[in-house]
Design a protein around this motif. Structure first.
Motif, PDB file in Angstrom:
ATOM      1  N   ASN A 124      -7.790  -5.566   2.802  1.00 27.81           N
ATOM      2  CA  ASN A 124      -6.475  -4.981   3.057  1.00 27.81           C
ATOM      3  C   ASN A 124      -6.587  -4.077   4.283  1.00 27.81           C
ATOM      4  O   ASN A 124      -7.651  -3.977   4.895  1.00 27.81           O
ATOM      5  CB  ASN A 124      -5.993  -4.163   1.862  1.00 27.81           C
ATOM      6  N   TYR A 125      -5.484  -3.430   4.603  1.00 34.75           N
ATOM      7  CA  TYR A 125      -5.469  -2.508   5.740  1.00 34.75           C
ATOM      8  C   TYR A 125      -4.801  -1.203   5.341  1.00 34.75           C
ATOM      9  O   TYR A 125      -3.813  -1.184   4.601  1.00 34.75           O
ATOM     10  CB  TYR A 125      -4.701  -3.113   6.924  1.00 34.75           C
ATOM     11  N   LYS A 126      -5.351  -0.089   5.837  1.00 35.05           N
ATOM     12  CA  LYS A 126      -4.654   1.180   5.706  1.00 35.05           C
ATOM     13  C   LYS A 126      -3.413   1.147   6.594  1.00 35.05           C
ATOM     14  O   LYS A 126      -3.292   0.307   7.494  1.00 35.05           O
ATOM     15  CB  LYS A 126      -5.558   2.337   6.139  1.00 35.05           C
ATOM     16  N   LEU A 127      -2.495   2.070   6.354  1.00 30.33           N
ATOM     17  CA  LEU A 127      -1.289   2.115   7.167  1.00 30.33           C
ATOM     18  C   LEU A 127      -1.582   2.537   8.603  1.00 30.33           C
ATOM     19  O   LEU A 127      -0.746   2.333   9.488  1.00 30.33           O
ATOM     20  CB  LEU A 127      -0.263   3.075   6.536  1.00 30.33           C
ATOM     21  N   ASP A 128      -2.782   3.107   8.841  1.00 34.69           N
ATOM     22  CA  ASP A 128      -3.157   3.433  10.218  1.00 34.69           C
ATOM     23  C   ASP A 128      -3.903   2.272  10.883  1.00 34.69           C
ATOM     24  O   ASP A 128      -4.410   2.412  11.995  1.00 34.69           O
ATOM     25  CB  ASP A 128      -4.005   4.707  10.270  1.00 34.69           C
ATOM     26  N   GLY A 129      -3.987   1.123  10.192  1.00 35.27           N
ATOM     27  CA  GLY A 129      -4.621  -0.059  10.765  1.00 35.27           C
ATOM     28  C   GLY A 129      -6.086  -0.234  10.442  1.00 35.27           C
ATOM     29  O   GLY A 129      -6.681  -1.255  10.800  1.00 35.27           O
ATOM     30  N   THR A 130      -6.704   0.738   9.771  1.00 40.49           N
ATOM     31  CA  THR A 130      -8.127   0.650   9.435  1.00 40.49           C
ATOM     32  C   THR A 130      -8.367  -0.447   8.400  1.00 40.49           C
ATOM     33  O   THR A 130      -7.638  -0.556   7.414  1.00 40.49           O
ATOM     34  CB  THR A 130      -8.635   1.986   8.887  1.00 40.49           C
ATOM     35  N   LEU A 131      -9.410  -1.251   8.630  1.00 42.21           N
ATOM     36  CA  LEU A 131      -9.755  -2.329   7.718  1.00 42.21           C
ATOM     37  C   LEU A 131     -10.374  -1.777   6.432  1.00 42.21           C
ATOM     38  O   LEU A 131     -11.196  -0.859   6.470  1.00 42.21           O
ATOM     39  CB  LEU A 131     -10.743  -3.277   8.398  1.00 42.21           C
ATOM     40  N   LEU A 132      -9.953  -2.325   5.290  1.00 40.40           N
ATOM     41  CA  LEU A 132     -10.495  -1.926   3.999  1.00 40.40           C
ATOM     42  C   LEU A 132     -11.082  -3.144   3.291  1.00 40.40           C
ATOM     43  O   LEU A 132     -10.405  -4.165   3.125  1.00 40.40           O
ATOM     44  CB  LEU A 132      -9.394  -1.344   3.102  1.00 40.40           C
ATOM     45  N   TYR A 133     -12.344  -3.042   2.876  1.00 41.49           N
ATOM     46  CA  TYR A 133     -12.935  -4.056   2.010  1.00 41.49           C
ATOM     47  C   TYR A 133     -12.827  -3.535   0.581  1.00 41.49           C
ATOM     48  O   TYR A 133     -13.235  -2.403   0.282  1.00 41.49           O
ATOM     49  CB  TYR A 133     -14.404  -4.300   2.375  1.00 41.49           C
ATOM     50  N   LEU A 134     -12.263  -4.359  -0.322  1.00 38.16           N
ATOM     51  CA  LEU A 134     -11.965  -3.903  -1.666  1.00 38.16           C
ATOM     52  C   LEU A 134     -12.443  -4.891  -2.721  1.00 38.16           C
ATOM     53  O   LEU A 134     -12.428  -6.108  -2.484  1.00 38.16           O
ATOM     54  CB  LEU A 134     -10.451  -3.707  -1.839  1.00 38.16           C
ATOM     55  N   HIS A 135     -12.865  -4.339  -3.861  1.00 36.44           N
ATOM     56  CA  HIS A 135     -13.131  -5.171  -5.034  1.00 36.44           C
ATOM     57  C   HIS A 135     -11.895  -5.112  -5.913  1.00 36.44           C
ATOM     58  O   HIS A 135     -11.471  -4.046  -6.357  1.00 36.44           O
ATOM     59  CB  HIS A 135     -14.346  -4.649  -5.805  1.00 36.44           C
ATOM     60  N   LEU A 136     -11.258  -6.267  -6.132  1.00 34.40           N
ATOM     61  CA  LEU A 136      -9.994  -6.345  -6.853  1.00 34.40           C
ATOM     62  C   LEU A 136     -10.224  -6.829  -8.278  1.00 34.40           C
ATOM     63  O   LEU A 136     -10.929  -7.816  -8.512  1.00 34.40           O
ATOM     64  CB  LEU A 136      -9.031  -7.287  -6.124  1.00 34.40           C
ATOM     65  N   GLN A 137      -9.623  -6.112  -9.230  1.00 35.28           N
ATOM     66  CA  GLN A 137      -9.588  -6.549 -10.617  1.00 35.28           C
ATOM     67  C   GLN A 137      -8.123  -6.700 -11.014  1.00 35.28           C
ATOM     68  O   GLN A 137      -7.344  -5.753 -10.914  1.00 35.28           O
ATOM     69  CB  GLN A 137     -10.284  -5.542 -11.535  1.00 35.28           C
ATOM     70  N   PHE A 138      -7.775  -7.906 -11.437  1.00 33.61           N
ATOM     71  CA  PHE A 138      -6.383  -8.251 -11.752  1.00 33.61           C
ATOM     72  C   PHE A 138      -6.292  -8.578 -13.226  1.00 33.61           C
ATOM     73  O   PHE A 138      -7.104  -9.331 -13.759  1.00 33.61           O
ATOM     74  CB  PHE A 138      -5.961  -9.453 -10.903  1.00 33.61           C
ATOM     75  N   SER A 139      -5.293  -7.998 -13.921  1.00 31.12           N
ATOM     76  CA  SER A 139      -5.151  -8.276 -15.348  1.00 31.12           C
ATOM     77  C   SER A 139      -3.687  -8.234 -15.751  1.00 31.12           C
ATOM     78  O   SER A 139      -2.974  -7.269 -15.448  1.00 31.12           O
ATOM     79  CB  SER A 139      -5.936  -7.244 -16.174  1.00 31.12           C
ATOM     80  N   VAL A 140      -3.227  -9.309 -16.399  1.00 31.18           N
ATOM     81  CA  VAL A 140      -1.922  -9.279 -17.051  1.00 31.18           C
ATOM     82  C   VAL A 140      -2.083  -8.448 -18.318  1.00 31.18           C
ATOM     83  O   VAL A 140      -2.945  -8.727 -19.149  1.00 31.18           O
ATOM     84  CB  VAL A 140      -1.437 -10.699 -17.405  1.00 31.18           C
TER      85      VAL A 140
ATOM     86  N   ASP B  73     -12.823   0.731  -3.420  1.00 35.68           N
ATOM     87  CA  ASP B  73     -13.183   0.680  -2.006  1.00 35.68           C
ATOM     88  C   ASP B  73     -14.671   0.359  -1.854  1.00 35.68           C
ATOM     89  O   ASP B  73     -15.529   1.136  -2.282  1.00 35.68           O
ATOM     90  CB  ASP B  73     -12.857   2.028  -1.350  1.00 35.68           C
ATOM     91  N   ILE B  74     -14.982  -0.789  -1.270  1.00 36.50           N
ATOM     92  CA  ILE B  74     -16.377  -1.174  -1.038  1.00 36.50           C
ATOM     93  C   ILE B  74     -16.654  -1.292   0.464  1.00 36.50           C
ATOM     94  O   ILE B  74     -17.586  -1.983   0.869  1.00 36.50           O
ATOM     95  CB  ILE B  74     -16.715  -2.503  -1.757  1.00 36.50           C
ATOM     96  N   THR B  75     -15.821  -0.619   1.271  1.00 34.76           N
ATOM     97  CA  THR B  75     -15.974  -0.711   2.725  1.00 34.76           C
ATOM     98  C   THR B  75     -17.352  -0.240   3.167  1.00 34.76           C
ATOM     99  O   THR B  75     -18.012  -0.900   3.981  1.00 34.76           O
ATOM    100  CB  THR B  75     -14.880   0.125   3.421  1.00 34.76           C
ATOM    101  N   ALA B  76     -17.805   0.897   2.638  1.00 33.35           N
ATOM    102  CA  ALA B  76     -19.118   1.423   3.033  1.00 33.35           C
ATOM    103  C   ALA B  76     -20.223   0.441   2.657  1.00 33.35           C
ATOM    104  O   ALA B  76     -21.153   0.203   3.437  1.00 33.35           O
ATOM    105  CB  ALA B  76     -19.356   2.778   2.379  1.00 33.35           C
TER     106      ALA B  76
END
Length: 497
Positions: free
Chosen positions: A284-300, A317-320
């Motif tokens: 994803n991206y921050k609103l300032d344009g910075t790239l974000l690497y993320l671990h997503l967990q999705f659940s209904v 956030d797994i960017t680091a």
């Protein structure tokens, strides 16, 4: 004999029994004193009774003191833990405490406004000190509207219900606190419209969503725009550099774009196949344009499996970590000083080209002239600078799939897959021109390279190609040092004065 019908008790007796045996607490009271007090206040010009009472709590107490208790029923005695009416009346100050004053104001205002009945919710206490949540309903009895001397008050014990409500409120507050203060970005979303789109495809006879989205990639974008974000927590705002929720929700197109389409397509395919709990890595991206690497967990969420109307998405956030992994991967394939590929990568690529044997390969081996002298005379800092300059030249000379690598202390290689002699000659000439250009910008120490270029013959092994290029490079080096202008003993490689 004619039977004699049983005697019918007098109505008054019925009323008395019904009052005494009613399953709710009943109080018969005399409010005539309050009516008289209201008349005094109206004569004094009071128009807003609520403001008048709230300005001085003693006025509320004055009203309460004007109420005369006439009688109560058995349920009242049981509810408040009194032995008899006299016991209860003697301890009314324990039953009605400060908690009741606010609700009493509401009752008084209702009567002030001309209503014949009133209601309120308040807190009373048993004589043993137990809390009672009660619902109060009062009514001026018919025939007593002019003097208010008979008012019937019913009290419902709603303690259990109120306790359950308080526990529910506390539970919701606790859950809300966990949501708001979670160190993970949490989103609550509505996927109903996404489900409707997928269901519509099934009705049309679509069986393989992966194939369908390959043919109709626009369907992915359509699904993305049908997601409704219901709520986000505080960490989400911090993570995405949003001022507030409105700022984030109004700019979701800046957050989910580009690389997000690929994992979202996989998410849709999983949902299509019935997988309502998912994990994956996304961008994803921050609103300032910075790239974000993320671990997503999705659940209904439970209870919404049929509609997908309530979905929780957790983003960590797994960017680091990704940057660290990328750097480690870079170190595994690159030389830190020159930023060129390293010997390990170079050897792996030669082995790969050896296995293919389907195309010509040209190879240029490079040896830096005079590096030892610069190290000895000017220090290793100057030598490292010379190596970095060599890396800059070779990196600019080639583009993928061609590549340059540092394969030793002062040794480099440029590998040109698919390049014949003509293309190889152009690369060699380009390197020589870039060396001259580099020296124009670095007048302190001259950069000089010995070059050996060879192009593979049909069926020739990579080992043979390396030996030929190496031999040509050493011939160039001997020629370089054989020239009097480049005598090893001359100081032209030292910093210029």
């Amino acid at each position: 004999m004619t039977s004699v019908p049983p005697a019918i008790p007098p109505v008054a007796a019925d009323d008395r029994h019904m009052f005494d045996l009613a399953p709710v607490s009943l109080w018969l009271e005399d409010y005539s004193g309050i009516l008289a007090l209201f008349a005094e206040w109206r004569a004094q010009g009071v128009s807003d009774l609520r403001a008048f009472l709230e300005a001085d709590v003693e006025r509320v107490k004055a009203c309460s003191s004007r109420i005369r208790l006439l009688k109560v029923n058995q349920q009242t005695l049981s509810l408040f833990g009194a032995t008899d009416t006299e016991h209860l009346m003697a301890n009314l100050d324990q039953v009605f405490r400060a908690d009741m004053l606010k609700s009493h104001v509401d009752e008084l205002v209702q009567l002030w406004q001309g209503k014949l009945d009133f209601s309120s919710r308040t807190v009373n206490y048993t004589l043993s000190g137990g809390r009672l949540d009660v619902q109060i309903h009062g009514r001026i009895l018919p025939g007593h509207e002019a003097n208010w001397n008979r008012v019937l008050v019913a009290i419902d014990d709603i303690t259990e219900r109120e306790q359950a409500r308080r526990e529910l409120v506390a539970s919701e507050a606790y859950a809300r606190g966990l949501f708001d203060h979670s160190p993970v970005s949490l989103w609550v979303e509505d996927f109903r419209h996404v489900k409707a789109l997928l269901d519509d495809l099934r009705e049309q006879g679509i069986e393989d969503l992966r194939v369908f989205t390959e043919v109709h990639p626009e369907f992915i974008d359509r699904c993305m725009h049908e997601i409704r974000v219901i709520d986000v927590n505080r960490h989400t705002l911090e993570l995405f550099a949003a001022r507030d929720k409105a700022h984030l929700l109004d700019n979701l197109d800046e957050t989910f774009r580009g690389e997000m389409r690929v994992p979202f397509r996989e998410q849709l395919i999983d949902l299509w196949n019935g997988k309502i709990f998912q994990q994956r890595e996304v961008v994803n991206y921050k609103l300032d344009g910075t790239l974000l690497y993320l671990h997503l967990q999705f659940s209904v969420l439970p209870g919404h499996e049929q509609s997908w109307s309530l979905v929780q998405v957790a983003l960590t956030d797994i960017t680091a970590r990704r940057k660290a992994e990328a750097y480690l991967e870079f170190l595994g394939k690159h030389d830190v000083l020159t930023k060129l590929y390293n010997r390990s990568f170079y050897v792996d690529e030669l082995n790969r080209l050896e296995r293919k044997r389907t195309q010509r390969v040209s190879l240029m081996l490079v040896d830096l002239n005079g590096l030892k002298r610069v190290n000895d005379e000017c220090g290793h800092g100057a030598g490292d600078d010379l190596l970095r300059r060599a890396g800059e030249v070779l990196a600019k000379a080639v583009d993928k799939p061609l590549f340059a690598a540092r394969i030793g202390g002062d040794e480099f290689a440029v590998v040109l897959p698919g390049a014949g002699t003509g293309e190889a000659a152009l690369v060699l000439a380009n390197v020589q021109q870039l060396v001259e250009l580099n020296n124009q910008f670095h007048g302190d120490t001259a950069l000089s390279m010995s070059l050996g270029m060879a192009t593979s013959e049909p069926g020739e092994s990579m080992e043979s190609l390396v030996k030929r290029a190496d031999r040509l490079m050493y011939e160039d080096k001997r020629s370089y040092y054989a020239n009097n202008d480049h005598d090893r003993r001359r100081p032209d490689l030292l910093p210029m004065p």
